[in-house]
Design a protein around this motif. Structure first.
Motif, short mmCIF file in Angstrom:
data_model
loop_
_atom_site.label_atom_id
_atom_site.label_comp_id
_atom_site.label_asym_id
_atom_site.label_seq_id
_atom_site.Cartn_x
_atom_site.Cartn_y
_atom_site.Cartn_z
N LEU A 195 0.83 -1.21 0.00
CA LEU A 195 0.00 0.00 0.00
C LEU A 195 0.86 1.26 0.00
O LEU A 195 0.55 2.24 -0.68
CB LEU A 195 -0.92 0.00 1.22
CG LEU A 195 -2.01 -1.08 1.27
CD1 LEU A 195 -2.90 -0.87 2.49
CD2 LEU A 195 -2.86 -1.06 0.00
N LYS A 241 2.19 1.86 -3.44
CA LYS A 241 1.16 2.40 -4.32
C LYS A 241 0.94 3.89 -4.06
O LYS A 241 0.77 4.67 -5.00
CB LYS A 241 -0.15 1.62 -4.15
CG LYS A 241 -0.09 0.19 -4.66
CD LYS A 241 -1.39 -0.55 -4.40
CE LYS A 241 -1.30 -1.99 -4.92
NZ LYS A 241 -2.56 -2.74 -4.68
N ARG A 242 0.91 4.27 -2.79
CA ARG A 242 0.75 5.68 -2.44
C ARG A 242 1.93 6.50 -2.96
O ARG A 242 1.75 7.63 -3.46
CB ARG A 242 0.61 5.85 -0.93
CG ARG A 242 -0.76 5.44 -0.39
CD ARG A 242 -0.94 5.91 1.05
NE ARG A 242 -0.10 5.14 1.95
CZ ARG A 242 -0.51 4.05 2.59
NH1 ARG A 242 -1.74 3.59 2.43
NH2 ARG A 242 0.31 3.41 3.42
N ILE A 256 1.50 7.19 -6.63
CA ILE A 256 0.51 8.25 -6.88
C ILE A 256 1.12 9.63 -6.63
O ILE A 256 0.93 10.57 -7.42
CB ILE A 256 -0.74 8.04 -6.00
CG1 ILE A 256 -1.53 6.84 -6.53
CG2 ILE A 256 -1.63 9.29 -5.99
CD1 ILE A 256 -2.77 6.49 -5.71
N VAL A 298 -0.31 -0.23 -10.17
CA VAL A 298 -0.91 -0.40 -8.84
C VAL A 298 -1.86 -1.59 -8.74
O VAL A 298 -2.42 -1.84 -7.68
CB VAL A 298 -1.66 0.89 -8.41
CG1 VAL A 298 -0.70 2.05 -8.28
CG2 VAL A 298 -2.79 1.23 -9.38
N ARG A 318 -9.16 1.52 -5.21
CA ARG A 318 -8.83 2.73 -4.45
C ARG A 318 -7.64 3.44 -5.07
O ARG A 318 -7.59 4.68 -5.11
CB ARG A 318 -8.50 2.37 -3.00
CG ARG A 318 -9.66 1.85 -2.19
CD ARG A 318 -9.18 1.39 -0.84
NE ARG A 318 -8.21 0.30 -0.94
CZ ARG A 318 -7.54 -0.20 0.09
NH1 ARG A 318 -7.73 0.30 1.32
NH2 ARG A 318 -6.69 -1.20 -0.07
N TYR A 319 -6.68 2.68 -5.58
CA TYR A 319 -5.48 3.26 -6.18
C TYR A 319 -5.58 3.26 -7.71
O TYR A 319 -5.09 4.18 -8.36
CB TYR A 319 -4.24 2.48 -5.73
CG TYR A 319 -4.06 2.50 -4.23
CD1 TYR A 319 -3.45 3.57 -3.60
CD2 TYR A 319 -4.52 1.44 -3.44
CE1 TYR A 319 -3.29 3.60 -2.22
CE2 TYR A 319 -4.35 1.47 -2.06
CZ TYR A 319 -3.75 2.55 -1.46
OH TYR A 319 -3.60 2.58 -0.10
N TYR A 320 -6.19 2.25 -8.24
CA TYR A 320 -6.32 2.10 -9.70
C TYR A 320 -7.08 3.27 -10.32
O TYR A 320 -6.66 3.84 -11.33
CB TYR A 320 -7.01 0.78 -10.00
CG TYR A 320 -7.48 0.58 -11.42
CD1 TYR A 320 -6.58 0.48 -12.47
CD2 TYR A 320 -8.84 0.48 -11.69
CE1 TYR A 320 -7.03 0.28 -13.77
CE2 TYR A 320 -9.30 0.28 -12.98
CZ TYR A 320 -8.39 0.18 -14.01
OH TYR A 320 -8.83 -0.01 -15.30
N SER A 354 -7.61 6.36 -9.09
CA SER A 354 -6.84 7.61 -8.96
C SER A 354 -5.67 7.63 -9.92
O SER A 354 -5.39 8.65 -10.57
CB SER A 354 -6.34 7.76 -7.51
OG SER A 354 -7.41 7.75 -6.60
N MET A 355 -4.97 6.50 -10.00
CA MET A 355 -3.80 6.42 -10.88
C MET A 355 -4.19 6.59 -12.34
O MET A 355 -3.52 7.31 -13.11
CB MET A 355 -3.08 5.09 -10.67
CG MET A 355 -1.83 4.91 -11.53
SD MET A 355 -0.56 6.14 -11.20
CE MET A 355 0.12 5.53 -9.66
#
Length: 331
Positions: free
Chosen positions: A8, A11-12, A15, A271, A276-278, A280-281
């Motif tokens: 996590l 991934k952050r 971003i 990611v 949650r990350y996909y 935004s990315m």
């Protein structure tokens, strides 16, 4: 820190890195163009009587902000489309929104409406196409294949109508129609940019709030329903939101292709499938690709600006080929 937390955190960090890259590209885009404006003469930019001030605030800044807003919108819409339709080749234009918007703009031009109303025609017909696809999808219990096929039917319908309008148009009108279809970032004003951002934020907040449901859907609708996810509801609302966001973007900027197709694939490689990350990315990468396209459109041919839709398509084509090959290997 266990492996899950490390993943996590990674991934952050990705971003944050993409946000920094997008900001740097935004600055580069602001100072790129036929008119030479350098950071060294920044004082003249804030001099309201100078030509640099007019160029910077009336042309460059709206264009760069539009690149960010439209890139975010199309990147998000592409990611959601590929999730709810379970199709790696899906994009915002799969539902025929681009074709219907192009037809609406062209029709208003050939009917003699002032240029200021062209975006109104594009928005009206793109929302009309969205409503049609939604009604078909609802009638077919939001079946993925039915929605895709109805979108393809809409696309071919409006492509044919667009060809008819072009055939009937005068040389002067035809020239503007073709230029509009190519896609451009320099036709928006600040109020339109705000509208694009607002439509993106509304869609993003709802979709991000339900990101775990979309993640569950990536493992199959039956499994998602077993976890208590109302897949029909999430599909319906997501479809309406991303269709409106795409319609707003296309109506103001014309056809800017492949952003919604290529961004999700890059995001997925970085990611993974965690929405949650996909999401935004994918949105951030969309803005990065469009900013790069904007910079290239102003530098490839000195003294001229190539329509950004052409550049974004050239960048996106390799990702389309990759998606086809990757999907074949998995199948």
């Amino acid at each position: 820190m266990n492996n899950y937390q490390k993943t996590l955190s990674k991934k952050r960090n990705w971003i944050i890195l993409i946000i920094i890259v997008a900001f740097l590209l935004f600055v580069v885009d602001l100072f790129t163009g036929p008119a030479k404006i350098n950071i060294s003469n920044i004082n003249s930019i804030f001099d309201t009587t100078s030509k640099e001030n007019v160029i910077f605030f009336n042309l460059r800044l709206p264009q760069s902000l539009t690149a960010i807003a439209v890139g975010l919108s199309l990147g998000l819409c592409g990611a959601v489309m590929q999730t709810i339709l379970s199709n790696p080749l899906a994009s915002p234009f799969t539902l025929g929104i681009s074709s219907s918007a192009s037809f609406g703009a062209s029709l208003f031009l050939i009917l003699g409406f002032p240029v200021i109303y062209v975006t109104t025609g594009a928005l009206f017909f793109s929302l009309l196409a969205t409503a049609f696809v939604y009604m078909i999808g609802k009638k077919m219990q939001m079946n993925t294949y039915s929605m895709v096929l109805s979108g393809i039917a809409i696309k071919f319908l409006f492509d044919s109508l667009l060809s008819l309008v072009q055939y009937k148009a005068s040389d002067e009108t035809l020239e503007y129609i073709v230029f509009w279809i190519f896609g451009s970032l320099n036709r928006t004003n600040y109020s339109q940019i705000i509208l694009i951002f607002i439509s993106f934020l509304i869609a993003f907040i709802y979709i991000f709030k339900n990101s775990w449901k979309l993640t569950a859907m990536r493992f199959g609708e039956e499994r998602a329903m077993a976890l208590g996810v109302n897949t029909k509801k999430i599909k319906s609302i997501s479809l309406i939101l991303i269709s409106i966001v795409t319609a707003v973007s296309v109506s103001f900027c014309g056809t800017i292709g492949f952003i919604g197709l290529s961004s999700p694939h890059i995001a997925r490689k970085i990611v993974g499938e965690d929405q949650r990350y996909y999401l935004s990315m994918s949105a951030l990468i969309g803005s990065v690709i469009l900013l790069i396209s904007s910079i290239l459109s102003k530098t490839i041919k000195p003294g001229a600006i190539i329509p950004v839709g052409i550049i974004s398509s050239l960048i996106g084509i390799p990702f389309l080929i990759y998606a086809i090959i990757d999907n074949k290997d998995k199948g």
